[in-house]
Enzyme design. Structure first.
Site, mmCIF file in Angstrom:
data_model
loop_
_atom_site.group_PDB
_atom_site.id
_atom_site.type_symbol
_atom_site.label_atom_id
_atom_site.label_comp_id
_atom_site.label_asym_id
_atom_site.label_seq_id
_atom_site.Cartn_x
_atom_site.Cartn_y
_atom_site.Cartn_z
ATOM 1 N N THR A 48 0.829 -1.203 0.000
ATOM 2 C CA THR A 48 0.000 0.000 0.000
ATOM 3 C C THR A 48 0.862 1.251 0.000
ATOM 4 O O THR A 48 0.642 2.167 -0.801
ATOM 5 C CB THR A 48 -0.924 0.012 1.238
ATOM 6 N N THR A 49 1.852 1.305 0.885
ATOM 7 C CA THR A 49 2.729 2.468 0.977
ATOM 8 C C THR A 49 3.583 2.620 -0.269
ATOM 9 O O THR A 49 3.980 3.732 -0.627
ATOM 10 C CB THR A 49 3.617 2.370 2.235
ATOM 11 N N TYR A 111 -13.204 -4.219 -1.967
ATOM 12 C CA TYR A 111 -14.403 -3.868 -2.740
ATOM 13 C C TYR A 111 -15.330 -5.064 -2.947
ATOM 14 O O TYR A 111 -16.528 -4.948 -2.723
ATOM 15 C CB TYR A 111 -14.047 -3.235 -4.096
ATOM 16 N N TYR A 137 -2.685 -9.791 5.117
ATOM 17 C CA TYR A 137 -2.777 -8.381 5.524
ATOM 18 C C TYR A 137 -4.239 -8.050 5.769
ATOM 19 O O TYR A 137 -5.044 -8.017 4.838
ATOM 20 C CB TYR A 137 -2.170 -7.496 4.439
ATOM 21 N N ARG A 142 -9.504 -0.118 5.020
ATOM 22 C CA ARG A 142 -9.229 0.149 3.609
ATOM 23 C C ARG A 142 -9.952 -0.824 2.686
ATOM 24 O O ARG A 142 -10.274 -0.473 1.554
ATOM 25 C CB ARG A 142 -7.725 0.069 3.330
ATOM 26 N N LYS A 165 -0.187 -9.397 8.970
ATOM 27 C CA LYS A 165 -0.057 -7.976 9.313
ATOM 28 C C LYS A 165 -1.445 -7.547 9.774
ATOM 29 O O LYS A 165 -2.364 -7.416 8.970
ATOM 30 C CB LYS A 165 0.403 -7.167 8.106
ATOM 31 N N ILE A 207 5.028 -3.977 10.644
ATOM 32 C CA ILE A 207 5.233 -3.533 9.267
ATOM 33 C C ILE A 207 4.844 -2.062 9.267
ATOM 34 O O ILE A 207 3.677 -1.721 9.473
ATOM 35 C CB ILE A 207 4.429 -4.380 8.271
#
Length: 320
Positions: A48-49, A111, A137, A142, A165, A207
């Site tokens: 993501t980052t 989604y 994760y 999100r 995570k 993380i």
């Protein structure tokens, strides 16, 4: 007991861009070297980052290959390989394995909002496609879906699903995962403001977004705890809370990239639909960096707003 992928801090590394939105591989090398020099225990690429969702498959795989070649085994390279399309996630998993990654990070399908059985089948398919260890994760804020502890238990029985995570922020859930899965599923905190709390429940590290900027300090938060010096670990956790909050004033990775530009790193812009922070919000970020002694008063290196019209050529090319 499954082999631990890493213990301590895994930096969710940004993907530095040139002003035309192309990947700045020279700056990427510098960031990798800085992370290793400053005691990061692992790096996560194209998560993501790292803006993995706006990379083409070719860029994604090239970025992982590049990281593996540059790191040369000094620390584990963990590749983001998640997707809300199971076939695509399987494809990325296989390609990242070929690229030489040490492990994979798989976010819950977003989604679609799969059922718990759908999540189990999705992650099972990804695990069956490769031999690499997989970190699940879980970030409901999100993705819109949460992995239940009982589903984690089922997934932990798959040989190469090795860790999670956990970014739900729900400590009751983290405790239940730890109690159900024991040594079959290592837990990493997915929230920088909750590292020591997660460690107290048996987590093996974090993380981290914060460690893009201060990897040595985040490493020390974890290392101190593991060494039994919990007071130092707690003290550092509390010390950096305000900076952590500043790095989440806007959608990740907008603030961390803007902070790194201000500190002189060639981080570049985020790709659309992410864009620079509003000036007032950015000033709050810069003042926080100054408070921590990271940014000299009045100094704003590479912190100007990057407007999108001049980059439209790359956007068009990117989508051809």
């Amino acid at each position: 007991m499954k082999k631990l992928i890493f213990k301590g801090v895994g930096t969710a590394l940004i993907t530095p861009m040139n002003n035309d939105f192309s990947i700045n591989f020279s700056a990427f090398d510098d960031l990798l070297d800085m992370q290793i020099r400053e005691n990061a225990d692992a790096v996560i690429i194209a998560g993501t980052t790292g803006e993995g969702s706006t990379l083409t498959d070719g860029e994604h795989i090239e970025l992982v290959q590049h990281a593996v070649r540059h790191v040369k085994g000094r620390i584990p390279v963990i590749a983001g390989a998640g997707s809300n399309n199971t076939a695509h996630a399987v494809y990325l998993s296989k390609e990242c394995e070929k690229a030489g990654a040490d492990a994979l990070l798989h976010v819950t399908p977003y989604y679609n909002k799969a059922s718990q059985q759908g999540l189990f089948l999705h992650f099972s398919a990804c695990a069956e496609a490769v031999e690499l260890p997989i970190i699940l994760y879980n970030v409901p804020s999100r993705t819109g879906v949460n992995i239940y502890p009982t589903t984690f238990k089922r997934l932990s029985e798959i040989e190469n699903i090795a860790a999670v995570k956990e970014a739900s922020g729900n400590f009751s859930q983290i405790a239940k995962i730890a109690a159900l899965c024991k040594d079959d599923l290592a837990i990493y905190s997915g929230n920088d403001d909750q590292i020591t709390s997660a460690l107290a429940l048996g987590a093996k590290g974090v993380i981290s977004v914060l460690s893009n900027i201060v990897p040595s300090e985040v490493h020390t938060i974890c290392a101190s705890y593991f060494e039994g010096n919990t007071s130092q670990s707690d003290s550092l956790q509390l010390k950096y809370l305000e900076l952590i909050e500043a790095l989440f004033l806007d959608i990740n990775p907008i603030p961390v990239k803007q902070a790194m530009r201000a500190l002189g790193y060639q981080a570049g812009p985020c790709r659309l639909p992410l864009c620079d922070m509003y000036p007032a919000m950015a000033e709050k970020l810069y003042s926080t960096l100054q408070k921590y002694g990271l940014l000299s008063s009045g100094k704003r290196m590479n912190s100007v707003t990057i407007h999108t019209p001049e980059n439209s050529g790359y956007i068009l090319k990117h989508n051809q």
